[in-house]
Design a protein around this motif. Structure first.
Motif, PDB file in Angstrom:
ATOM      1  N   GLU A 130       3.422   8.662   6.062  1.00  0.00           N
ATOM      2  CA  GLU A 130       2.017   8.268   6.211  1.00  0.00           C
ATOM      3  C   GLU A 130       1.340   9.085   7.317  1.00  0.00           C
ATOM      4  O   GLU A 130       0.164   9.447   7.206  1.00  0.00           O
ATOM      5  N   LYS A 135      -0.837   8.307   1.165  1.00  0.00           N
ATOM      6  CA  LYS A 135      -1.432   6.973   1.054  1.00  0.00           C
ATOM      7  C   LYS A 135      -1.284   6.460  -0.375  1.00  0.00           C
ATOM      8  O   LYS A 135      -1.121   7.274  -1.301  1.00  0.00           O
ATOM      9  N   PRO A 136      -1.327   5.124  -0.550  1.00  0.00           N
ATOM     10  CA  PRO A 136      -1.192   4.583  -1.901  1.00  0.00           C
ATOM     11  C   PRO A 136      -2.262   5.196  -2.811  1.00  0.00           C
ATOM     12  O   PRO A 136      -3.381   5.437  -2.382  1.00  0.00           O
ATOM     13  N   GLY A 137      -1.898   5.458  -4.042  1.00  0.00           N
ATOM     14  CA  GLY A 137      -2.851   6.065  -4.967  1.00  0.00           C
ATOM     15  C   GLY A 137      -2.689   7.570  -5.067  1.00  0.00           C
ATOM     16  O   GLY A 137      -3.277   8.208  -5.951  1.00  0.00           O
ATOM     17  N   ASP A 138      -1.896   8.171  -4.178  1.00  0.00           N
ATOM     18  CA  ASP A 138      -1.719   9.626  -4.215  1.00  0.00           C
ATOM     19  C   ASP A 138      -0.845  10.079  -5.388  1.00  0.00           C
ATOM     20  O   ASP A 138      -0.889  11.247  -5.770  1.00  0.00           O
ATOM     21  N   LEU A 158       7.863   0.543   0.381  1.00  0.00           N
ATOM     22  CA  LEU A 158       6.819   1.369  -0.248  1.00  0.00           C
ATOM     23  C   LEU A 158       6.110   0.600  -1.361  1.00  0.00           C
ATOM     24  O   LEU A 158       4.873   0.638  -1.465  1.00  0.00           O
ATOM     25  N   ALA A 159       6.889  -0.104  -2.196  1.00  0.00           N
ATOM     26  CA  ALA A 159       6.268  -0.836  -3.305  1.00  0.00           C
ATOM     27  C   ALA A 159       5.335  -1.912  -2.761  1.00  0.00           C
ATOM     28  O   ALA A 159       4.222  -2.100  -3.266  1.00  0.00           O
ATOM     29  N   ARG A 161       3.676  -1.829  -0.119  1.00  0.00           N
ATOM     30  CA  ARG A 161       2.476  -1.198   0.442  1.00  0.00           C
ATOM     31  C   ARG A 161       1.582  -0.598  -0.628  1.00  0.00           C
ATOM     32  O   ARG A 161       0.577   0.049  -0.327  1.00  0.00           O
ATOM     33  N   GLY A 162       1.959  -0.761  -1.885  1.00  0.00           N
ATOM     34  CA  GLY A 162       1.081  -0.344  -2.974  1.00  0.00           C
ATOM     35  C   GLY A 162       1.376   1.031  -3.528  1.00  0.00           C
ATOM     36  O   GLY A 162       0.587   1.573  -4.309  1.00  0.00           O
ATOM     37  N   TYR A 163       2.517   1.619  -3.149  1.00  0.00           N
ATOM     38  CA  TYR A 163       2.867   2.933  -3.698  1.00  0.00           C
ATOM     39  C   TYR A 163       3.506   2.785  -5.077  1.00  0.00           C
ATOM     40  O   TYR A 163       4.147   1.775  -5.373  1.00  0.00           O
ATOM     41  N   GLU A 164       3.343   3.821  -5.885  1.00  0.00           N
ATOM     42  CA  GLU A 164       4.056   3.903  -7.160  1.00  0.00           C
ATOM     43  C   GLU A 164       5.409   4.532  -6.850  1.00  0.00           C
ATOM     44  O   GLU A 164       5.496   5.726  -6.569  1.00  0.00           O
TER      45      GLU A 164
END
Ligand code: NDP
Length: 316
Positions: A130, A135-138, A158-159, A161-164
């Protein structure tokens, strides 16, 4: 006191529980140990070719949580613990006060060791990615060695925190999906095609616990400007890469170390592990508890890459 001890002999290393081990070594604080845990490095500390143990006999256990004589709940990991200084696999540990982290509010000793060195390292990886701009959505973030201690806590953090999250693993894909992985790929797919200098641009970021051919494959597949944290070597210590991903895609290779992190950064990271970096599946899905007399089997299993998630050791 009761301690699990590894001792060098002419033929190798003997390991086992002793009932009357006398605590020695430097350190101004004695901690009544409640929990320790099993890390890959603990396995290495108990075998002759591991080249980790610096004293003999040694109480291994690179992390511990417990209570000081004056009643403070604390944890400690890294520095010389379980390597050249007796560690967590004993009812008491004597440690320098500057190694101690106060147990953050909201974390029990059990939860602290469910995280342990592995969870701490996973958090350092997420913080490093980070700080490098992720950031999430990248896009998809790869975690290699995903079923291990560092890998599974990284997937969970990571999941949440909204990461794929894409997990690379040789083990149960359903378990990794239950931690929040959107996709599970094989170890071979993560390692890719070593004959090519660069591969399809794929990962927005990556946490690599494996090293060797796997890390090389990850570097070849990072998106433009993306970073991978290198923290482990279960797949080997060699890194065979060209400079092309670095000079054509501007990718970054970020080293992560848990052993020598200065104590202030360490305490801040633990405070975040109790709050915004807390892995939500720590207590139920990730953690398994064993007793001191089950350690030998668990240490053999960690060296074979057979453990899943985190294994904590109930000591006191
Ligand atoms: P674990 O043994 O729990 O996990 C390692 C995982 O790596 C295994 O579960 C397996 O995952 C994968 N793996 C094992 N063998 C191989 C192989 N031959 N090839 C490819 N993948 C393999 O260990 P930890 O999570 O505790 O530690 C992971 C790594 O990080 C270790 O190398 C450890 O020494 C290092 N580490 C470094 C720290 C630092 O300060 N830099 C701190 C903590 C750990 P799967 O089956 O899912 O593929």
């Amino acid at each position: 006191m009761r301690a699990f001890v590894a001792e060098k002999t002419e033929d190798g290393v003997t390991r086992g529980l002793r009932e009357d081990f006398e605590l020695d070594g430097e350190g101004d604080v004695v901690v009544d140990v409640e929990y320790s845990s099993v890390n890959y490095k603990d396995g290495l500390a108990t075998i002759a070719k591991g080249q980790v143990a610096r004293i003999s006999p040694l109480v291994p256990g690179i992390d511990l949580a417990g209570v000081t004589a004056d009643g403070r709940a604390v944890l400690a990991h890294g520095y010389d613990l379980g390597v050249s200084h007796h560690g967590g696999y004993a009812e008491q540990a004597r440690v320098p006060s500057q190694w101690l982290v106060p147990l953050p509010e909201g974390l029990s000793a059990r939860q602290a060791m469910a995280l342990g060195t592995a969870g701490y390292t996973a958090a350092r990886c997420v913080i490093a990615l980070e700080a490098a701009g992720l950031k999430p959505g990248d896009g998809p973030v790869l975690v290699t060695g995903a079923s291990g201690g560092v890998g599974s806590t990284a997937v969970d953090i990571l999941a949440a925190r909204g990461y794929e999250v894409v997990a690379s693993s040789g083990k149960d894909p359903d378990w990794l999906r239950s931690l929040g992985a959107a996709e599970v790929i094989s170890r071979e797919e993560a390692a890719g095609d070593a004959s090519r200098p660069m591969e399809k641009s794929r990962w927005a970021g990556a946490v690599d616990c494996v090293g060797g051919a796997t890390l090389a494959g990850v570097v070849r597949s990072l998106q433009y400007g993306a970073a991978v944290t290198a923290c482990g070597n279960t797949g080997g210590i060699k890194l065979d890469t060209t400079v092309l991903p670095f000079i054509l895609r501007g990718v970054s290779l970020l080293g992560v170390d848990s052993v020598q992190t200065p104590i202030e950064a360490r305490r801040e990271t633990w405070a975040r592990l109790a709050t915004d970096l807390r892995p939500p599946h720590l207590d139920d899905t990730i953690t398994r508890e064993i007793a001191l007399d089950e350690l030998e089997t668990a240490l053999d299993a960690v060296l074979k890459g057979e453990l899943q998630g985190r294994t904590i050791v109930k000591v006191g």
